[in-house]
Design an enzyme around this catalytic site. Sequence first.
Site, short mmCIF file in Angstrom:
data_model
loop_
_atom_site.label_atom_id
_atom_site.label_comp_id
_atom_site.label_asym_id
_atom_site.label_seq_id
_atom_site.Cartn_x
_atom_site.Cartn_y
_atom_site.Cartn_z
N HIS A 220 43.65 50.66 36.91
CA HIS A 220 44.03 51.39 38.12
C HIS A 220 44.63 52.75 37.78
O HIS A 220 44.40 53.74 38.46
CB HIS A 220 45.04 50.58 38.93
CG HIS A 220 44.41 49.50 39.73
ND1 HIS A 220 44.50 48.18 39.41
CD2 HIS A 220 43.64 49.58 40.84
CE1 HIS A 220 43.81 47.47 40.30
NE2 HIS A 220 43.29 48.29 41.17
N CYS B 272 33.51 48.38 48.74
CA CYS B 272 34.44 49.47 48.41
C CYS B 272 34.79 49.49 46.92
O CYS B 272 35.61 50.29 46.49
CB CYS B 272 35.70 49.39 49.26
SG CYS B 272 36.63 47.87 49.03
C1 PEP Z 1 38.02 46.17 44.01
O1 PEP Z 1 38.58 45.23 43.45
O2 PEP Z 1 36.80 46.40 43.88
C2 PEP Z 1 38.78 47.09 44.88
C3 PEP Z 1 38.17 48.00 45.61
O3 PEP Z 1 40.12 46.99 44.87
P1 PEP Z 1 41.06 47.54 43.68
O4 PEP Z 1 40.21 48.40 42.79
O5 PEP Z 1 42.16 48.28 44.33
O6 PEP Z 1 41.52 46.30 43.02
#
Ligand code: PEP
Length: 534
Positions: A182, A486
Site C-alpha cells: 500500500h 477496483c
Molecule cells: C484490492 O484489494 O484490490 C483493493 C482495491 O483494495 P486495497 O488495495 O485497498 O486493499
Amino acid sequence: MMARSSISGLGASAGVAVGRAAVVQPPERYVVPDPGDTGGVAALQAAIDTAVASLRVLADRSALDSAAMLDFQIEMLLDAAIVEMAAERMQESADAASAWISAMDAYIAGFEQADDEGIRARAVDVVDIKNRVLDALLGRPAGSFPPGSIYVGHDIGPSLFLSHDWSSGGGIVLYAGSTVSHVAMLARARAVPMVVGTGAMTVVPGQTLLVDGSEGRVVVEPSADAMPPARSDGPATAAVAASADRGRVETADGIAVQLSINVNDPAELDHVDPAATAGIGLLRTEFLLKTPADIFNEHEQFAAYRRILAWANEAPVTIRLFDLGGDKAFPTIAGEHGSFLGLRGIRLLLQKPDILRVQLRALLRAAPFGHLRIMLPMVTVPSEFAATAAIVTEEAAVLAARGLDHAVPPLGMMVEVPAAALTLDMFSASAFFSFGTNDLGQYLAAAARDNQAVADLHSQARPAILRLLSLAMRDAAALGRPAGICGDMAGDPECLADLLKTGLRNFSVAPARLAALKAAIAALHAGGHSTVTD
Ligand code: PEP
Ligand code: MG
C-alpha cells in the site's frame, strides 16, 4: 567523507530524490493497558494535562472572545468528574483511549440532546476537547523524520507516510518492503521516489543519498554530475486528460465500459476533471487518517466526505469503510500490523464498533450531499454484512434522535476474499459488489502482497483470478446486483480483454491510469465477449 557507493534495489516509485539520510528505527509497539490498569488512568490524566497546557498557550495568544471559549474548555478538562467517567469504563475492560472516547461520546450526546439551544451549541467544544486529549494520548505516528530528507529503514507504514510533509521533496529507501505494498501505491500517487529491497545497508544518518526510483538504485554521497536536474519524473496524478465523456468509453467493436477512479487522498482530485470520470469507485478512507485520533473525529470525517461528494457533483461516490489492519495498521488502537489473515477491514470494525459507529455517522450525515454508496472491506461471510447493516440502522436512529440530517445510502461490499467470491449468491443483502483483485490475488496465490519475493506469483495467478471473477460475475448477475472491479488489474491494459470476457463493465482505476485505459479500451476489438452483464 565515506567512499561513494551505489546500492541496488527495486524501483517502487519512479523519480529521483536527493537528500540527507534519516535512518529510522522501527517504532516501539504500543502496549494497550490492561483493563482497569491504573497506568491507563495515569496515561489519560497525562494526556489531559498536555491538552490543558496547550489550550492555556492558545488562550494567552487569543482575542478575548475566543479566549473565553478556550477557558470554558480548560475548565471542563480540569473537572475531576471527566476522568472519573472514563476511569469507570476502564474497569469494564476498555483501554484508556477507548474508555475516553465512549465516555466523551455519551457526554457529547447529553449536550446534543439538551432542550436549551445554548447548551446544545456547546457540544462542539466537547468534541474539540475529546479530540485534543486523544491527540495527546495517542500521539502522531512514531518515527517522524525531517521534511526533504530520505527515509531509510526496514519498512514504513502508510500512516507515517501520510503524516509526513513531502512538499519539500525527499524519498524512501527500504531494506525490505515491496513494490506492491500500500505504501508503494501511495508513493506512486504522490510521486515520491522509492526504492525497496536493498537488503541491509550501512548508511550514516545525515549522509547525502540519491534515490533513483526509476532505476531501483541508491547512491551514497553522489558526485555533482550524478545529481538530477529536477526532483522527480513529475507528479503521477497530473496527467489526466480532460474530456466530458463522464467516464463512458466504447471498445472499437462497441462494448460500453464505465471508468471511475480510485482515490487515496483528496489532493489527487485537484488533477482530475470530474466530467472525465463516472465518479469515484473506491475511496480508501483509511488513508484520510493522519493521526489515530482522526478515527474518532466524526466532524472532520463528515467534512471530508462532504467535500469529496461536492467534487463528484452528483456522480456516484463509493466510500469504503476503514480497511485497517494488514499493512495498514495504526500502531496504537487499530489493527494487527503485518497480518493479512487476521483482524482487518470489516472484521476489525466489528470488533471495535466504536470506530465503525463514528465513521457510519459521518457517512450518513454526508449522504444527503451527493450520490453516496458505502462499501464494506474484507467481507468473508454474510453474517458480517448483516451485523454491519444492523449497526447502520442503529446509527441512523441515533442521528434521528439527535435531530441531525442524514440519509441511509446503499450498502455494498468489496469482493476480495475467496470465500466471499465463491459464495456471492449468499450476499443478496449487498446492493453492489466491487472486486478487489489486489487482495483476491494475494489470498488465491497464498502470496503476501507486501512480500517482493513472491510478487511474480500475483501475475502468474491471473488465470485463477479470472476464473473466480467469471463465476462471481454470474452470481452477481443472477442476484441482479451491479458489480465492478477496483483492484489494480482494472488499470492494466494487458488484462482488459480478459476482464471484459468475465462480463465486467465497471472499472475503477488510479487517476494516473485513466487516460491510458481510455485509449486501450477505444483501440480494443474485444471480440466474442461474454453475455453476462453488470
Ligand atoms: C484490492 O484489494 O484490490 C483493493 C482495491 O483494495 P486495497 O488495495 O485497498 O486493499
Ligand atoms: Mg483490498
